[in-house]
Motif scaffolding. Structure first.
Motif, PDB file in Angstrom:
ATOM      1  N   ALA A 321      -0.979   0.188   6.685  1.00 56.61           N
ATOM      2  CA  ALA A 321       0.155  -0.060   5.796  1.00 56.61           C
ATOM      3  C   ALA A 321      -0.169   0.469   4.397  1.00 56.61           C
ATOM      4  O   ALA A 321      -1.282   0.295   3.907  1.00 56.61           O
ATOM      5  CB  ALA A 321       0.475  -1.554   5.730  1.00 56.61           C
ATOM      6  N   CYS A 323       1.575   0.997   0.328  1.00 57.00           N
ATOM      7  CA  CYS A 323       2.641   0.536  -0.554  1.00 57.00           C
ATOM      8  C   CYS A 323       2.480   1.161  -1.936  1.00 57.00           C
ATOM      9  O   CYS A 323       1.355   1.332  -2.424  1.00 57.00           O
ATOM     10  CB  CYS A 323       2.596  -0.997  -0.656  1.00 57.00           C
ATOM     11  SG  CYS A 323       3.837  -1.655  -1.769  1.00 57.00           S
ATOM     12  N   VAL A 345       0.451  -5.315   2.820  1.00 57.38           N
ATOM     13  CA  VAL A 345       0.794  -6.229   3.902  1.00 57.38           C
ATOM     14  C   VAL A 345       0.899  -7.636   3.324  1.00 57.38           C
ATOM     15  O   VAL A 345       0.024  -8.074   2.583  1.00 57.38           O
ATOM     16  CB  VAL A 345      -0.277  -6.222   5.016  1.00 57.38           C
ATOM     17  CG1 VAL A 345       0.065  -7.247   6.090  1.00 57.38           C
ATOM     18  CG2 VAL A 345      -0.402  -4.841   5.623  1.00 57.38           C
ATOM     19  N   ARG A 346       1.989  -8.323   3.634  1.00 57.59           N
ATOM     20  CA  ARG A 346       2.158  -9.705   3.197  1.00 57.59           C
ATOM     21  C   ARG A 346       2.538 -10.549   4.401  1.00 57.59           C
ATOM     22  O   ARG A 346       3.400 -10.171   5.193  1.00 57.59           O
ATOM     23  CB  ARG A 346       3.244  -9.821   2.132  1.00 57.59           C
ATOM     24  CG  ARG A 346       3.642 -11.280   1.822  1.00 57.59           C
ATOM     25  CD  ARG A 346       4.659 -11.365   0.687  1.00 57.59           C
ATOM     26  NE  ARG A 346       4.029 -11.080  -0.586  1.00 57.59           N
ATOM     27  CZ  ARG A 346       4.700 -10.705  -1.676  1.00 57.59           C
ATOM     28  NH1 ARG A 346       6.004 -10.524  -1.621  1.00 57.59           N
ATOM     29  NH2 ARG A 346       4.063 -10.470  -2.803  1.00 57.59           N
ATOM     30  N   LEU A 355      -1.874 -15.097   7.170  1.00 60.01           N
ATOM     31  CA  LEU A 355      -2.465 -13.886   7.715  1.00 60.01           C
ATOM     32  C   LEU A 355      -3.708 -14.291   8.490  1.00 60.01           C
ATOM     33  O   LEU A 355      -4.534 -15.039   7.980  1.00 60.01           O
ATOM     34  CB  LEU A 355      -2.829 -12.897   6.589  1.00 60.01           C
ATOM     35  CG  LEU A 355      -3.349 -11.525   7.020  1.00 60.01           C
ATOM     36  CD1 LEU A 355      -2.280 -10.767   7.782  1.00 60.01           C
ATOM     37  CD2 LEU A 355      -3.792 -10.722   5.801  1.00 60.01           C
TER      38      LEU A 355
END
Length: 553
Positions: A321, A323, A345-346, A355
């Motif tokens: 991922a 961002c 990532v959240r 997580l």
């Protein structure tokens, strides 16, 4: 050029033939509405031209096709119309509406300026249009205002095309879909190829390939060298599939991506299923599913009873991922956070782990960055079960303590001790030694003592009786020191401290007082102890911004 049968008409059909008496001589012809036989190498079996009607019109009965043609070097059936259907055939019983076979050209070729290039309606279990070719496409249809090829079947495929070196079915249109197929029990469009694309569709205003089915896949494509299904569209989804019992879109490939979808304003690939998988991707050597978005969500998954997204990888990274963008003017993406500030990532959960990482042989979670791992909690910032290893300096903003079950009341209480602090990197050693007949003794230390310590401090305490003359006779040298001046046979408790001089300690000296960095000035490690709001604490994470809250939550 010679023709077996030629017909030309401005208002009606070029050639119309009817026969309802079986023929006994079938060496060259069979009972058919129109039959044309041409032995010339470049001739046409049947050809018809019409300005207002159909160029060739045939209606079959029982198991005979409406129009049938076979050729070695040209199209088996050729139809051209300016306003109507280039070729129209209706089958009876188990025969196809139009059947064409050719060795080097397309099985059938239909062209229309305002209508359908090729149109066929099958009867029973036969296809509406069937074309076979060895080196070219099975069926070719071209139209500027309508569908290139249209086929409708009740129990079989609407359009079926097979080719060993080119595309099974090719459709091109500037105003509508290139290929349209509708079927109740089977796939709307089915394509198979060993060297090219199984099904290829390109359209400007609508979907490149659109398939709908109630019992099977909406669109199914298989290829060994290229993508199984490829769709490109400007305003709508590249590939769209909907199914009530199976996968919405299914793609399988051994060398490329299983499913590839590209779209500017909408989702690249959209899949919806009531009881099965919405989108399923499998790849042996490439990316199983690849999602990229410039303005919205690259990949969105919702489920009520099972796992929303399940991803497996045997050799590489299961999930990668990214961002944000290094230049702020390019804009950032990340769950509504400011540009370039959102997490890659959240995870958010109401009652479970936000997580969770599990590994059989490696690290469950691996983190790196300016701060490798940041954790905060209402009761505990971090809860670690098992040993903790720190390859660096432990920075404590408060008191370091150990907490154990109380040794006298372990069920009801705990016992807490604070660690001893010092402005130096000190080591502490102690013990008890017995003096000899002269009131002296030598204390032996570990063989690594001199290599680890410097700047020694001593403390001697006599046990059992005062010893005012007790002293350190020889300081530490050769991993030992000696004491003297005590009573013969007396006991002495000793304590020695040293400052670390190993290579790591020298490379990381400790400064008791240091200035706070510029970004921490005005902030506090313990803001509430100084009557300051908690928001002025160092390392306090910003409140998360949730812009994609599920409806009703």
């Amino acid at each position: 050029m010679t023709f077996g049968v030629w017909g030309d008409s401005d208002v009606g059909a070029g050639v119309i033939g009817a026969s309802d008496t079986p023929m006994t001589d079938t060496a060259h012809v069979r009972p058919a509405g129109v039959v044309g036989v041409n032995k010339a190498a470049q001739g046409v079996g049947v050809e018809g031209f019409c300005a207002q009607g159909t160029g060739v019109l045939g209606v079959g009965g029982n198991d005979q096709p409406g129009v049938s043609g076979k050729a070695n070097t040209g199209p088996g059936v050729l139809g051209t119309s300016a306003h109507g259907v280039g070729m129209l055939g209706q089958g009876g019983g188990t025969a196809a509406g139009v059947t064409g076979e050719a060795d080097t050209g397309p099985g059938m070729f239909g062209t229309s300026a305002r209508g359908v290039g090729v149109s066929g309606r099958g009867g029973g279990a036969a296809a509406g249009v069937t074309g076979e070719a060895d080196s070219g496409p099975g069926v070719v249809g071209t139209s500027t205002h309508s569908v290139g090829v249209a086929g409708t079947g009740t129990t079989g495929p609407g359009v079926s095309g097979t080719s060993t070196s080119s595309t099974g079915v090719t459709g091109s249109s500037t105003g509508g879909p290139g290929v349209v197929g509708t079927s109740a029990p089977g796939p709307g469009v089915a394509g198979s190829s060993t060297g090219g694309i199984g099904v290829s569709g390109t359209s400007t205003p609508g979907p490149g390939v659109s398939g709908s089915s109630t019992g099977g896949p909406g669109v199914s494509g298989t290829s060994t060298a290229a993508a199984g299904v490829v769709g490109e569209s400007t305003p709508g989804p590249g590939v769209s599939g909907s199914s009530t019992g199976g996968p919405g879109v299914s793609g399988s490939s051994t060398a490329a991506a299983g499913v590839v979808g590209e779209s500017t304003p909408g989702p690249g690939v959209s899949g919806k299923s009531a009881t099965g998988t919405g989108v399923s991707g499998t790849s042996e050597s490439g990316t199983a599913v690849s999602a990229t978005s410039t303005s919205g969500e690259a990949l969105s998954a919702t489920t009520d009873t099972s796992t929303a997204v399940a991803i497996y990888s045997h050799e590489g990274v299961a999930v990668a991922a990214f961002c944000g963008h290094p230049e702020p003017e390019q804009g950032g993406v990340g769950f509504g956070d400011a540009p370039n500030r959102g997490p890659a990532v959240r995870g958010h959960s109401w009652f479970g782990h936000g997580l969770e990482g599990i590994s059989e042989y490696g690290a469950g979670v691996s983190a790196s960055g300016s701060t490798g791992l940041t954790a905060s909690g209402s009761s505990l910032g971090a809860d670690i079960s098992n040993n903790l290893r720190v390859n660096g300096v432990i920075v404590s903003a408060g008191s370091a303590r150990f907490v154990i079950d109380h040794p006298l009341d372990p069920a009801e209480n705990t016992l807490t001790h604070a660690f001893v602090a010092s402005p130096e990197q000190k080591n502490v050693y102690d013990g008890v030694v017995t003096l000899d007949d002269s009131g002296a003794a030598t204390v032996t230390l570990p063989d690594w003592f001199d290599a680890l310590n410097q700047d020694f401090r001593y403390q001697l305490t006599p046990i059992g009786a005062p010893a005012p003359g007790l002293y350190v006779d020889a300081e530490i040298s050769g991993n030992s020191f000696s004491v003297a001046g005590g009573p013969p046979g007396g006991k002495v408790s000793w304590l020695v401290t040293g400052v670390r001089l190993d290579k790591w300690a020298r490379a990381n000296p400790m400064e008791p007082v240091t200035a706070k960095p510029a970004d921490q000035r005005g902030l506090f490690l313990h803001p509430t102890a100084f009557d300051q709001p908690a928001e002025r604490g160092i390392g306090v994470p910003p409140a998360p911004v949730r812009t994609n809250r599920p409806e009703g939550v």
